[in-house]
Scaffold this active site. Structure first.
Site, short mmCIF file in Angstrom:
data_model
loop_
_atom_site.label_atom_id
_atom_site.label_comp_id
_atom_site.label_asym_id
_atom_site.label_seq_id
_atom_site.Cartn_x
_atom_site.Cartn_y
_atom_site.Cartn_z
N HIS A 86 -6.07 7.19 64.64
CA HIS A 86 -4.87 7.36 63.82
C HIS A 86 -3.66 7.71 64.68
CE1 HIS A 86 -2.90 9.46 60.05
NE2 HIS A 86 -2.28 8.35 60.39
N GLU B 108 -1.04 -16.84 32.22
CA GLU B 108 -2.47 -16.58 32.01
C GLU B 108 -2.87 -16.78 30.56
OE1 GLU B 108 -0.57 -14.06 33.81
OE2 GLU B 108 -1.02 -15.65 35.24
N GLU C 156 -0.30 -3.77 38.38
CA GLU C 156 -1.29 -4.55 39.14
C GLU C 156 -2.00 -3.73 40.21
OE1 GLU C 156 1.56 -5.59 38.02
OE2 GLU C 156 1.27 -7.56 37.08
N GLY D 6 -5.85 3.79 54.31
CA GLY D 6 -4.78 4.78 54.40
C GLY D 6 -3.68 4.55 53.37
N HIS E 292 -0.60 -11.93 37.56
CA HIS E 292 0.44 -12.82 37.03
C HIS E 292 1.40 -13.24 38.14
CE1 HIS E 292 3.28 -14.65 34.45
NE2 HIS E 292 4.17 -13.69 34.48
N GLY F 287 0.23 -12.45 31.90
CA GLY F 287 1.58 -12.98 31.71
C GLY F 287 1.47 -14.33 31.05
N SER F 288 2.61 -15.01 30.87
CA SER F 288 2.58 -16.30 30.16
C SER F 288 1.66 -17.29 30.86
CB SER F 288 4.00 -16.86 30.07
OG SER F 288 4.58 -16.87 31.37
C1 LIG Z 1 1.36 3.57 50.08
C2 LIG Z 1 1.57 4.75 50.96
N1 LIG Z 1 2.80 5.34 51.01
C3 LIG Z 1 3.00 6.42 51.79
C4 LIG Z 1 2.00 6.91 52.58
C5 LIG Z 1 2.23 8.08 53.52
N2 LIG Z 1 1.48 9.26 53.15
C6 LIG Z 1 0.35 9.62 53.78
S1 LIG Z 1 -0.28 11.04 53.25
C7 LIG Z 1 0.96 11.26 52.13
C8 LIG Z 1 1.01 12.48 51.28
C9 LIG Z 1 -0.04 12.55 50.22
O1 LIG Z 1 0.27 13.63 49.40
P1 LIG Z 1 -0.73 14.31 48.41
O2 LIG Z 1 -1.52 13.30 47.72
O3 LIG Z 1 0.04 15.28 47.61
O4 LIG Z 1 -1.76 15.05 49.36
P2 LIG Z 1 -1.49 16.30 50.30
O5 LIG Z 1 -0.98 15.71 51.57
O6 LIG Z 1 -0.51 17.19 49.65
O7 LIG Z 1 -2.85 16.89 50.47
C10 LIG Z 1 1.87 10.20 52.21
C11 LIG Z 1 3.05 10.06 51.36
C12 LIG Z 1 0.75 6.24 52.53
N3 LIG Z 1 -0.27 6.62 53.28
N4 LIG Z 1 0.57 5.19 51.70
#
Ligand SMILES: Cc1ncc(C[n+]2csc(CCOP(=O)(O)OP(=O)(O)O)c2C)c(N)n1
Ligand SMILES: [Mg+2]
Length: 543
Positions: free
Chosen positions: A294, A45, A64, A417, A87, A42-43
């Site tokens: 989890h 940088e 990003e 995750g 940026h 951006g500007s």
């Molecule tokens: C940034 C973010 N947003 C939402 C989630 C929630 N989440 C966990 S698994 C998933 C689905 C992933 O889907 P895909 O890549 O199609 O894999 P599939 O489950 O179909 O195997 C989501 C949306 C997350 N973990 N991280």
């Protein structure tokens, strides 16, 4: 006439200051070997990159999240800190999800964020960052906006050393745009060693426990491969004939999944972990939290009659570990210290082998192929040295059965995750391992968080095979729903993904792409893609 003072000085033939913040920073980065800069400019940088030196390379990401994901993959693949340029507040904001992931991955990233010129900061200028050091917290290990321009090079040196101190992680230096032309002194690199050996008395107790054990289990985490301790862990497992489990949600490989001592993958559920580890008298967690959960659970964390010992590079993790004994140390040095002890006098019995992996069947006529069949085919045509970068949440357990990882440095996923890391990380890994083939295994949902990484892969002509498992949904969430009280036939809101065309998305960014739905085509398409010198996206229709 160019109105910038630096341009005026150059046009007037005025002598340049001997050393500026810019030349001192470039000198420092060069001496650290950090000449690949990941960024989106951006500007604020533009002054940083004026007179960009020929021995540096700027790797552009179109968002990003992509920039930080690429840098993370590169840093992990090279085991060196990577430098990232963002940026101002907007860039850091876009990057935040992958900064969180880099923090959880323990990836050393030195992030510089552009800030508005100091002279106009009193007037809340356009595109400034109000609290630049607070914005990325708590997911940076350290952040600073140096008090004076001339302090910038020293701050960057300190940032590099902090990023590399275990547990490694991201750091951020906010740099006002008018600092770059200011005079500064050169900063020379120093040797800063941060690896630590375990406390000998504690190591001795862990070693004694291991020697006294009849049925030991190892739980290996991402810390093993991150610290280059693969061979040492293998040696220690063979010496004690320990069964070796991969830790829940481990983001790296830690043990050959075809080895007779390999026991399998622990799930992130307390009761299931205790059940699977039942019968062991000693559990040695190596470079792994004990344990990453989890979902909620209750009861003991380890089975009755088992002692937990842990070698871990993170004092925080050691502090929350609920039971047993933890030694904070470099994983490689800790395992080496255990290997330096005499081997147990009486050899242990060889534990039973894990049952053979099941074979996946091709689909019956008229049905889509299973993920298991697709990954089994991929495994059959790929080379064991190929590197797998995975972000396919619903397919992870299937991958563990059908795509075994057998070598160090050949598997990466994210520890956080947070989706949006995998696609750019694959680009970074490929950049960091010239000559290696990268297979990027992605869910259709996950690939959309940082899809612009395909453009960077195409521009850089990297040998990456992007495998998109197109099931047209967020399967992981749909499969997870019953755990949260959903009826068996009730579908969670916002989990269908119709009408995504990954071939079009790839071609629109200059990347070759193929669609596959017939099993008869799959093997050939994958074989061709894996031979390509540039990136190829393979969209596979799966159940
Ligand atoms: C940034 C973010 N947003 C939402 C989630 C929630 N989440 C966990 S698994 C998933 C689905 C992933 O889907 P895909 O890549 O199609 O894999 P599939 O489950 O179909 O195997 C989501 C949306 C997350 N973990 N991280
Ligand atoms: Mg999906």
């Amino acid at each position: 006439m160019n109105s910038h003072p630096a341009a005026q000085a150059r046009q007037a033939g005025a002598p340049q200051a001997a050393t500026t913040v810019r030349t001192a920073v470039l000198h420092l980065l060069r001496s650290f070997g950090m000449t690949t800069i990941f960024g989106n400019p951006g500007s604020t940088e533009l002054p940083m990159f004026r007179d960009f030196p020929a021995d540096f390379r700027y790797v552009l990401g179109l968002q990003e999240a992509v920039v930080v994901g690429m840098a993370d993959g590169y840093a992990q693949a090279t085991r060196r800190p990577a430098i990232v340029n963002l940026h101002s507040a907007a860039g850091v904001g876009n990057a935040m999800g992958n900064i969180f992931t880099a923090y959880m991955n323990r990836t050393p990233l030195v992030i510089t964020a552009g800030q508005q010129a100091r002279s106009i900061l009193p007037f809340d200028p356009f595109l400034y960052s109000a609290q630049p050091t607070e914005l990325p917290k708590p997911y940076v290990k350290w952040s600073i906006e140096p008090a004076r321009a001339q302090d910038v090079p020293l701050a960057l040196a300190r940032a590099c050393y902090i990023a590399m101190q275990p547990p490694c992680g991201p750091v951020l230096v906010s740099i006002p745009a008018d600092d770059w032309d200011q005079p500064a002194e050169l900063v020379e690199p120093r040797v800063v060693s941060s690896a630590i050996r375990p406390e000998p008395a504690v190591l001795q107790r862990i070693g004694d426990a291991l020697d006294a054990s009849r049925k030991a289990a190892f739980v290996v985490g991402a810390g093993v491969d991150r610290d280059g301790a693969w061979d040492e862990v293998l040696q220690l497992a063979e010496r004690h004939r320990a069964r070796v489990w991969v830790a829940p949600m481990s983001a790296r490989c830690g043990f050959a999944e075809d080895h007779p001592l390999f026991a399998g993958f622990l799930p992130a559920m307390r009761e299931k972990i205790v059940g699977l580890l039942g019968g062991h008298d000693l559990i040695l967690a190596i470079g792994a939290p004990a344990f990453a959960y989890h979902v909620e659970g209750s009861g003991p964390h380890v089975p009755d009659g088992a002692t937990l010992c842990q070698l871990i590079d993170d004092p925080q993790t050691a502090a929350w570990t609920p039971v047993g004994m933890s030694a904070v140390c470099s994983i490689r040095l800790g395992v080496q210290d255990l290997l330096a002890r005499a081997a147990p006098a009486i050899p242990r019995e060889l534990p039973p082998r894990r049952p053979a992996r099941p074979r996946a069947e091709p689909p019956v006529a008229g049905e889509r192929m299973s993920v298991a069949f697709a990954l089994q085919t991929l495994h059959e045509v790929r080379d064991q040295r190929d590197i797998v970068v995975e972000e396919a949440p619903g397919a992870r357990s299937v991958m563990q059965e059908h795509l075994p990882i057998t070598r160090s440095d050949t598997f990466y996923t994210m520890a956080s995750g947070g989706l949006g890391w995998g696609l750019p990380a694959a680009v970074g890994v490929a950049l960091g391992k010239p000559g290696a083939r990268v297979i990027n295994l992605m869910g259709d949902g996950s690939s959309m968080y940082s899809i612009q990484a395909l453009w960077s892969a195409a521009q850089l002509k990297l040998p990456i095979t992007f495998v998109i498992l197109k099931n047209r949904r967020y399967a992981a969430l749909q499969d997870f729903a019953p755990v949260f009280g959903y009826a068996p036939d009730e579908k969670p809101q916002g989990t269908d993904l119709p009408e995504l065309d990954f071939v079009a998305l790839a071609r629109g960014q200059g990347c070759t792409a193929v669609h596959v739905e017939r099993t008869a085509d799959l093997r050939d398409v994958l074989t061709q893609a894996l031979r390509s010198t540039g990136p190829v996206l393979v969209e596979i229709e799966v159940q």
